[in-house]
Design a protein around this motif. Structure first.
Motif, mmCIF file in Angstrom:
data_model
loop_
_atom_site.group_PDB
_atom_site.id
_atom_site.type_symbol
_atom_site.label_atom_id
_atom_site.label_comp_id
_atom_site.label_asym_id
_atom_site.label_seq_id
_atom_site.Cartn_x
_atom_site.Cartn_y
_atom_site.Cartn_z
ATOM 1 N N ARG A 21 -0.269 6.320 2.442
ATOM 2 C CA ARG A 21 -1.171 7.726 2.633
ATOM 3 C C ARG A 21 -2.451 7.421 2.688
ATOM 4 O O ARG A 21 -3.108 6.385 2.078
ATOM 5 C CB ARG A 21 -0.635 8.368 1.318
ATOM 6 N N GLY A 22 -3.091 8.504 3.267
ATOM 7 C CA GLY A 22 -4.672 8.430 3.520
ATOM 8 C C GLY A 22 -4.825 9.785 4.018
ATOM 9 O O GLY A 22 -4.401 10.749 4.181
ATOM 10 N N GLN A 48 0.183 9.766 6.726
ATOM 11 C CA GLN A 48 1.065 8.927 6.275
ATOM 12 C C GLN A 48 1.348 7.862 7.148
ATOM 13 O O GLN A 48 1.476 8.296 8.528
ATOM 14 C CB GLN A 48 2.426 9.515 5.839
ATOM 15 N N LEU A 96 -7.112 4.629 3.503
ATOM 16 C CA LEU A 96 -5.896 4.764 2.870
ATOM 17 C C LEU A 96 -6.122 5.248 1.174
ATOM 18 O O LEU A 96 -7.432 5.045 0.732
ATOM 19 C CB LEU A 96 -5.291 3.519 2.537
ATOM 20 N N ALA A 116 0.906 -1.305 -0.036
ATOM 21 C CA ALA A 116 0.068 -0.002 -0.043
ATOM 22 C C ALA A 116 0.979 1.332 -0.030
ATOM 23 O O ALA A 116 2.146 1.278 0.432
ATOM 24 C CB ALA A 116 -0.753 -0.079 1.290
#
Length: 167
Positions: free
Chosen positions: A77-78, A126, A101, A74
């Motif tokens: 980041r989100g 993050q 995310l 993944a």
């Protein structure tokens, strides 16, 4: 805070450093996730049949029911979907948060090394990897663009053990 709170204590109450964590319980189903976390990589699962990502990891897709999910890296980041500050569970307050995310899955985690005044729904975050007892690391999140004082974000070389010893 009241006027009698010493400045150092007031500052500590406004930030959320990582707290001591027990080592994760590793088994054959989650071993790839925890190994990747030790290496500073966040992993999620994706269905081989319908292509949908999902969290929490499981062998069957929660979207279509098909077996055959696979691990993938993944971005780490989100954004914050929701959060709460836990103040009465011990000597140190901490933040539980649902983080969505960029890949579309939502994880329950902690927000760490962040000012209370900066907390908000939609905050870009993050992943960072917080050391546990033993040699494990747990993914948590901090404000995007900031390097947490106890480690680096996903993809960077971990500098966590030394930082934990110094904390």
């Amino acid at each position: 805070m009241n006027q009698d709170t010493p400045p150092a204590a007031a500052d500590a109450a406004r930030r959320f450093p990582p707290r001591p964590l027990a080592a994760p319980m590793v088994d054959s189903a989650n071993a790839p996730f925890w190994q990747a976390a030790r290496d500073g990589v966040l992993m999620i699962k994706r269905c081989g049949a319908c292509g949908e990502p999902h969290w929490y990891p499981r062998p069957h897709c929660p979207h279509c029911g098909a077996p055959g999910t696979a691990w993938e890296r993944a971005s780490g980041r989100g954004s914050v979907y929701s959060y709460t500050i836990v103040r009465k569970a011990g000597p140190q307050p901490y933040v539980f948060a649902y983080v969505t995310l960029d890949e579309g899955v939502t994880m329950l985690s902690n927000l760490v090394d962040i000012d209370e005044a900066a907390l908000r729904i939609g905050l870009p975050v993050q992943v960072v990897f917080v050391p546990t007892d033993g040699d494990g690391r747990v993914p948590m999140f901090t404000a995007a663009g900031l390097r947490a004082r106890f480690g680096r974000r996903a993809g960077g070389p971990p500098a966590l053990a030394a930082a934990r010893r110094a904390a």
